[in-house]
Design a protein around this motif. Structure first.
Motif, PDB file in Angstrom:
ATOM      1  N   ALA A 106       0.860  -1.183   0.000  1.00  0.00           N
ATOM      2  CA  ALA A 106       0.000   0.000   0.000  1.00  0.00           C
ATOM      3  C   ALA A 106       0.894   1.230   0.000  1.00  0.00           C
ATOM      4  CB  ALA A 106      -0.938   0.023   1.211  1.00  0.00           C
ATOM      5  N   LEU A 107       0.378   2.316  -0.569  1.00  0.00           N
ATOM      6  CA  LEU A 107       1.075   3.598  -0.603  1.00  0.00           C
ATOM      7  C   LEU A 107       0.024   4.670  -0.342  1.00  0.00           C
ATOM      8  CD1 LEU A 107       3.836   4.984  -1.273  1.00  0.00           C
ATOM      9  CD2 LEU A 107       3.017   5.227  -3.604  1.00  0.00           C
ATOM     10  N   TYR A 108       0.318   5.582   0.595  1.00  0.00           N
ATOM     11  CA  TYR A 108      -0.693   6.583   0.911  1.00  0.00           C
ATOM     12  C   TYR A 108      -0.035   7.865   1.397  1.00  0.00           C
ATOM     13  CZ  TYR A 108      -0.040   4.263   5.475  1.00  0.00           C
ATOM     14  OH  TYR A 108       0.476   3.692   6.592  1.00  0.00           O
ATOM     15  N   LEU A 109      -0.845   8.964   1.266  1.00  0.00           N
ATOM     16  CA  LEU A 109      -0.413  10.319   1.595  1.00  0.00           C
ATOM     17  C   LEU A 109      -1.193  10.796   2.814  1.00  0.00           C
ATOM     18  CD1 LEU A 109       1.059  13.011   0.807  1.00  0.00           C
ATOM     19  CD2 LEU A 109      -0.959  13.546  -0.566  1.00  0.00           C
ATOM     20  N   SER A 120      -3.451   4.302  -2.245  1.00  0.00           N
ATOM     21  CA  SER A 120      -3.531   3.404  -3.390  1.00  0.00           C
ATOM     22  C   SER A 120      -4.781   2.544  -3.342  1.00  0.00           C
ATOM     23  CB  SER A 120      -2.273   2.529  -3.429  1.00  0.00           C
ATOM     24  OG  SER A 120      -2.165   1.772  -2.233  1.00  0.00           O
ATOM     25  N   ASN A 121      -5.353   2.340  -2.136  1.00  0.00           N
ATOM     26  CA  ASN A 121      -6.575   1.534  -2.010  1.00  0.00           C
ATOM     27  C   ASN A 121      -7.799   2.413  -1.794  1.00  0.00           C
ATOM     28  OD1 ASN A 121      -6.111   2.465   0.538  1.00  0.00           O
ATOM     29  ND2 ASN A 121      -6.136   0.482   1.540  1.00  0.00           N
ATOM     30  N   TRP A 122      -7.768   3.646  -2.381  1.00  0.00           N
ATOM     31  CA  TRP A 122      -8.848   4.612  -2.172  1.00  0.00           C
ATOM     32  C   TRP A 122     -10.209   4.092  -2.614  1.00  0.00           C
ATOM     33  CZ3 TRP A 122     -11.519   6.367  -6.460  1.00  0.00           C
ATOM     34  CH2 TRP A 122     -10.965   6.092  -7.699  1.00  0.00           C
ATOM     35  N   THR A 124     -11.310   0.913  -2.462  1.00  0.00           N
ATOM     36  CA  THR A 124     -11.623  -0.387  -1.863  1.00  0.00           C
ATOM     37  C   THR A 124     -12.355  -0.177  -0.545  1.00  0.00           C
ATOM     38  OG1 THR A 124      -9.546  -0.521  -0.611  1.00  0.00           O
ATOM     39  CG2 THR A 124      -9.532  -1.330  -2.890  1.00  0.00           C
ATOM     40  N   PRO A 125     -13.068  -1.223  -0.045  1.00  0.00           N
ATOM     41  CA  PRO A 125     -13.775  -1.056   1.248  1.00  0.00           C
ATOM     42  C   PRO A 125     -12.842  -0.732   2.406  1.00  0.00           C
ATOM     43  CG  PRO A 125     -14.597  -2.971   0.054  1.00  0.00           C
ATOM     44  CD  PRO A 125     -13.395  -2.503  -0.700  1.00  0.00           C
ATOM     45  N   GLN A 126     -11.575  -1.142   2.302  1.00  0.00           N
ATOM     46  CA  GLN A 126     -10.621  -0.883   3.388  1.00  0.00           C
ATOM     47  C   GLN A 126      -9.730   0.312   3.046  1.00  0.00           C
ATOM     48  OE1 GLN A 126      -8.682  -4.715   3.920  1.00  0.00           O
ATOM     49  NE2 GLN A 126     -10.009  -5.149   5.671  1.00  0.00           N
ATOM     50  N   SER A 127     -10.285   1.308   2.407  1.00  0.00           N
ATOM     51  CA  SER A 127      -9.513   2.491   2.014  1.00  0.00           C
ATOM     52  C   SER A 127      -8.951   3.206   3.235  1.00  0.00           C
ATOM     53  CB  SER A 127     -10.408   3.434   1.215  1.00  0.00           C
ATOM     54  OG  SER A 127      -9.764   4.662   1.013  1.00  0.00           O
ATOM     55  N   PHE A 128      -7.699   3.678   3.109  1.00  0.00           N
ATOM     56  CA  PHE A 128      -7.061   4.441   4.187  1.00  0.00           C
ATOM     57  C   PHE A 128      -7.523   5.900   4.208  1.00  0.00           C
ATOM     58  CE2 PHE A 128      -3.000   1.591   4.018  1.00  0.00           C
ATOM     59  CZ  PHE A 128      -3.787   0.547   4.485  1.00  0.00           C
ATOM     60  N   VAL A 129      -8.146   6.376   3.153  1.00  0.00           N
ATOM     61  CA  VAL A 129      -8.499   7.790   3.029  1.00  0.00           C
ATOM     62  C   VAL A 129      -9.463   8.172   4.153  1.00  0.00           C
ATOM     63  CG1 VAL A 129      -9.572   9.531   1.570  1.00  0.00           C
ATOM     64  CG2 VAL A 129      -8.138   7.751   0.552  1.00  0.00           C
ATOM     65  N   GLY A 130      -9.133   9.271   4.849  1.00  0.00           N
ATOM     66  CA  GLY A 130      -9.966   9.762   5.937  1.00  0.00           C
ATOM     67  C   GLY A 130      -9.583   9.215   7.295  1.00  0.00           C
ATOM     68  N   THR A 180       3.769   7.374   2.901  1.00  0.00           N
ATOM     69  CA  THR A 180       4.100   6.116   3.577  1.00  0.00           C
ATOM     70  C   THR A 180       3.851   4.954   2.637  1.00  0.00           C
ATOM     71  OG1 THR A 180       3.432   7.073   5.693  1.00  0.00           O
ATOM     72  CG2 THR A 180       3.659   4.679   5.594  1.00  0.00           C
ATOM     73  N   VAL A 181       4.809   4.024   2.600  1.00  0.00           N
ATOM     74  CA  VAL A 181       4.623   2.782   1.844  1.00  0.00           C
ATOM     75  C   VAL A 181       4.577   1.632   2.847  1.00  0.00           C
ATOM     76  CG1 VAL A 181       7.113   2.491   1.487  1.00  0.00           C
ATOM     77  CG2 VAL A 181       5.517   1.326  -0.002  1.00  0.00           C
ATOM     78  N   LYS A 182       3.644   0.739   2.642  1.00  0.00           N
ATOM     79  CA  LYS A 182       3.503  -0.445   3.498  1.00  0.00           C
ATOM     80  C   LYS A 182       4.009  -1.646   2.711  1.00  0.00           C
ATOM     81  CE  LYS A 182       0.191  -3.278   6.059  1.00  0.00           C
ATOM     82  NZ  LYS A 182      -1.223  -3.481   6.421  1.00  0.00           N
ATOM     83  N   VAL A 183       4.970  -2.366   3.300  1.00  0.00           N
ATOM     84  CA  VAL A 183       5.580  -3.528   2.657  1.00  0.00           C
ATOM     85  C   VAL A 183       5.241  -4.763   3.495  1.00  0.00           C
ATOM     86  CG1 VAL A 183       7.717  -4.554   1.838  1.00  0.00           C
ATOM     87  CG2 VAL A 183       7.443  -2.076   1.811  1.00  0.00           C
ATOM     88  N   SER A 184       4.705  -5.754   2.868  1.00  0.00           N
ATOM     89  CA  SER A 184       4.358  -6.994   3.579  1.00  0.00           C
ATOM     90  C   SER A 184       5.565  -7.919   3.629  1.00  0.00           C
ATOM     91  CB  SER A 184       3.195  -7.700   2.875  1.00  0.00           C
ATOM     92  OG  SER A 184       2.951  -8.954   3.485  1.00  0.00           O
ATOM     93  N   LEU A 185       5.809  -8.499   4.796  1.00  0.00           N
ATOM     94  CA  LEU A 185       6.866  -9.492   4.969  1.00  0.00           C
ATOM     95  C   LEU A 185       6.318 -10.907   4.867  1.00  0.00           C
ATOM     96  CD1 LEU A 185       8.969  -7.934   7.885  1.00  0.00           C
ATOM     97  CD2 LEU A 185       9.261  -7.681   5.422  1.00  0.00           C
ATOM     98  N   HIS A 186       5.121 -11.032   4.329  1.00  0.00           N
ATOM     99  CA  HIS A 186       4.522 -12.367   4.183  1.00  0.00           C
ATOM    100  C   HIS A 186       5.359 -13.280   3.286  1.00  0.00           C
ATOM    101  CE1 HIS A 186       1.465 -15.476   4.012  1.00  0.00           C
ATOM    102  NE2 HIS A 186       1.539 -15.442   2.695  1.00  0.00           N
TER     103      HIS A 186
END
Length: 722
Positions: A106-109, A120-122, A124-130, A180-186
């Motif tokens: 994910a990438l977000y401002l 980046s997931n604006w 989607t139901p799990q949007s970070f916006v707001g 911010t960029v979110k990187v998964s270690l999965h």
């Protein structure tokens, strides 16, 4: 007596031989255990190098993504205009595209208040916006101007990941937001699932947040102080957990044991735990990752060491009993060597696979750098160019081979700006680069000019020493041209609006000119009669009146020509009463035809305003004309336009008030929108252009309802007072 003595000696010899054999076998068993422990520790360390490299690569390949993305103008626009839906939409689309190309989770401002502006997931139901992430350490660090790194469970999605952040700065250098960029270690955890022995990763507090054994997740290697627990709950690092139970280990750290930092020289310790319902004993080795603040721990089954000693005892016993077992021991030894060779080959294969994956990741990063539209240029501490990307080569027209190793003056410096280029270069070498960037004009190899914005930051090695400078070069040539075209379009729209207003005043103009022209005709006839009668005194008076009417006609034409011409006189000191009087003079005829009147109240001693007289008159003329048109259904005795001018809060406020029906609430948001009009033949540009002219003069145009019916338009301007 000899037989018993011989028997005793024989027993003694056998006992001595047995004791010697047991001693040799014991020494051999101890040697085998130490050897197995060393091999095991070496194998663990080689495996740890591969896993540590994968973790560093997972964090390192996205480290510069937030900073690079934060340079994009769409993200800055979203921070500067948080209520502009179009700017937010552009930021969302850009972030989604960068996140998709980079392959990050994910990438977000985030704005300076901690609330996410774009993600980046604006969609989607799990949007970070707001959502607010003001409590996250990566946000706090980036808002303070530092790069942030934080591993935790997502507040919105509940999925864990590594968060890397960088500040977004304005042109003045102030931090306006955070990318911010979110990187998964999965992928790393999934790879651990195929490991033979357990692997786990713990943070600086000793909390296990990644493990090949699911039951060990979110357990503590040591007790967590209450203050740290409160901090984790505040940051919601690992979600809403009441506590972190101790890891089900029993650690042995006895000196001299295999795996200890003792005789064997191998760093590690023994761990007893239950795994799969069975009691197990492992050799544990820690590998600190200081740049990430983590500790990687690998366990290796210690039963192999015990089995090595048991094999030595068994082989030694059999060798002492039967020489033939020596061959068997040799075969077993060779078999063991074969297993080690197979294990080594398997490890080498895994290393090659990891190396190939790293090469592919490097190729991907290079492809991503090559696809950037922003030019990148690196220089060493002496100013020598050490790296350029394809975008920079395209921008200058020079190949990378022609630029690498060059010292200033560089071939792409514009010949007319050499002194300015040297000034920026010397400031950089002094360690004083323009933090907010600077505009620079380059000369393309083909001879055309390229206008760029240059942002320079220091390059620092891993040991903290300064290695040089990295510059991001953004081509703004088209942006500059677009701004020029926009200015020309604004001038054309203003001119079109003046022509439209002139068209509306055509009948009024004819009426205005008709009166002085009829008077000229009458005075000319009278002058002819007086000349024939020889009455010189009346003839002179008549000629004076004729000249006055001619001057009146010329003044009317002069005002209309001054209003309609496209090229205005420019900035000057404009008296408020003169602006109002000139605007009223242009609509006086229209006011008579409509049966309307104007009430002008100008406070005495008002300071003049600094601006373009013709454009300011155009704003007042448009507001007065709109007021007259708004009162078409108003009774004639109430058709009054009130014009007030007074000082308000250090500025000048001119209010134009009509007594019409007012503006409906449903249309209030569209009043200043371009091409919106309620007139059947209107262009819908008048109020939009008026607001543009007001803002160009660092002013403001607004409206409000008039008590009792009607609308009040207020023009606020800065005065020219000293």
């Amino acid at each position: 007596m000899r037989a018993p003595a011989s028997g005793l000696r024989r027993v003694a010899l056998w006992a001595a031989a047995l004791g010697l054999a047991l001693l040799l076998i014991g020494l051999a068993a101890a040697w085998a255990e130490r050897r197995e422990a060393r091999l095991q520790a070496d194998s663990v360390r080689r495996s740890m190098e591969v896993h540590a490299l994968a973790l560093r690569d997972a964090a390192g390949k996205y480290r510069h993504l937030p900073f690079t993305a934060g340079l994009h103008p769409d993200l800055r626009a979203a921070l500067e205009r948080p209520r502009d839906a179009a700017a937010q939409a552009r930021a969302n689309r850009y972030i989604a595209e960068v996140n998709r190309e980079a392959g990050s989770d994910a990438l977000y401002l985030i704005g300076a208040d901690g609330v996410t502006r774009a993600a980046s997931n604006w969609d989607t139901p799990q949007s970070f916006v707001g959502h607010s992430y003001a409590n996250r350490p990566y946000f706090v660090d980036a808002l303070a101007g530092r790069s942030g790194m934080f591993y935790g469970v997502g507040q919105t999605t509940g999925a864990p990941g590594l968060f890397l952040s960088a500040p977004v700065r304005s042109d003045s250098g102030a931090v306006r937001g955070v990318v911010t960029v979110k990187v998964s270690l999965h992928p790393q955890q999934a790879a651990w699932a195929y490991a033979r022995d357990p692997i786990l990763l713990s943070d600086a507090r000793g909390l296990v947040f990644l493990s090949s054994v699911p039951g060990w997740l979110y357990h503590a290697l040591r007790a967590v102080p209450p203050a740290e627990m409160d901090r984790m709950r505040s940051e919601q690092q690992y979600g809403p957990r009441p506590g972190f139970p101790a890891l089900p280990w029993r650690v042995d750290r006895e000196p001299g044991k295999p795996g200890e930092s003792g005789e064997g020289g191998e760093a590690g310790y023994l761990v007893r735990t239950e795994l799969g319902g069975k009691s197990r004993r492992f050799l544990a080795v820690d590998e600190p990752l200081p740049e990430l603040g983590w500790t990687l721990t690998m366990l290796s089954d210690h039963a192999e060491v015990a089995r090595a000693g048991e094999r030595a005892w068994l082989l030694g016993t059999l060798a002492a009993a039967v020489l033939l077992l020596g061959g068997l021991y040799w075969q077993l030894r060779e078999r063991r060597f074969a297993e080690q060779r197979n294990a080594r080959r398997e490890l080498e294969l895994r290393v090659r696979e990891r190396t190939q994956a790293l090469d592919e990741a490097h190729a991907f990063r290079k492809a991503m750098e090559d696809s950037l539209l922003v030019g990148m240029r690196a220089r060493d501490a002496e100013g020598r160019i050490t790296y350029v990307n394809p975008a920079f080569c395209t921008m200058t027209g020079y190949a990378a081979e022609e630029l690498l190793g060059r010292l200033p003056p560089y071939p792409y410096w514009h010949p007319d700006d050499v002194a300015q280029h040297w000034q920026h270069y010397e400031a950089m070498m002094r360690g004083e680069p323009a933090l907010s960037g600077f505009e620079s004009r380059l000369m393309h190899r083909g001879g055309r000019e390229v206008i760029t914005m240059v942002y320079t930051a220091p390059l620092v090695r891993a040991d903290g020493t300064h290695a040089g400078w990295m510059s991001s070069v953004v081509d703004i040539t088209e942006q500059k041209r677009a701004e020029q075209r926009q200015r020309q379009n604004d001038e054309q729209l203003q001119h079109a609006q003046r022509l439209a207003s002139l068209g509306e005043m055509a009948s009024t103009l004819a009426h205005e000119l008709n009166q002085p022209l009829m008077a000229l005709s009458n005075y000319a006839s009278a002058a002819k009669a007086f000349a024939q009668q020889g009455r010189a005194d009346l003839l002179a008076d008549t000629l004076d009146e004729t000249m006055a009417q001619a001057q009146r006609s010329a003044e009317i034409v002069r005002r209309i020509r001054g209003f309609v011409r496209q090229q205005t006189a420019g900035t000057e000191a404009c008296a408020v009463d003169a602006l109002v009087a000139n605007a009223l003079a242009l609509v006086r005829g229209d006011m008579r035809q409509r049966g309307a009147r104007a009430q002008v109240r100008i406070a005495p001693g008002l300071a003049p305003v600094r601006g373009d007289r013709v454009l300011l008159e155009q704003v007042l003329l448009n507001l007065i004309a709109n007021a007259l048109q708004a009162m078409e259904a108003t009774p004639p005795q109430d058709r009054t336009v009130d014009i007030d001018a007074q000082a308000c809060g250090g500025r000048l406020c001119i209010r134009v008030t009509d007594r019409g029906p007012g503006i409906p609430a449903a249309l209030a948001e569209q009043v200043f929108a371009p091409f919106f009009t309620t007139k059947p033949a209107g262009l819908g540009l008048g109020l939009n252009i008026c607001r543009t002219i007001a803002e160009a003069h660092r002013g403001r145009l607004s409206f409000a309802d008039r008590p009792g019916g009607g609308t009040v338009f207020t023009l606020e301007l800065e005065t020219d007072a000293p």
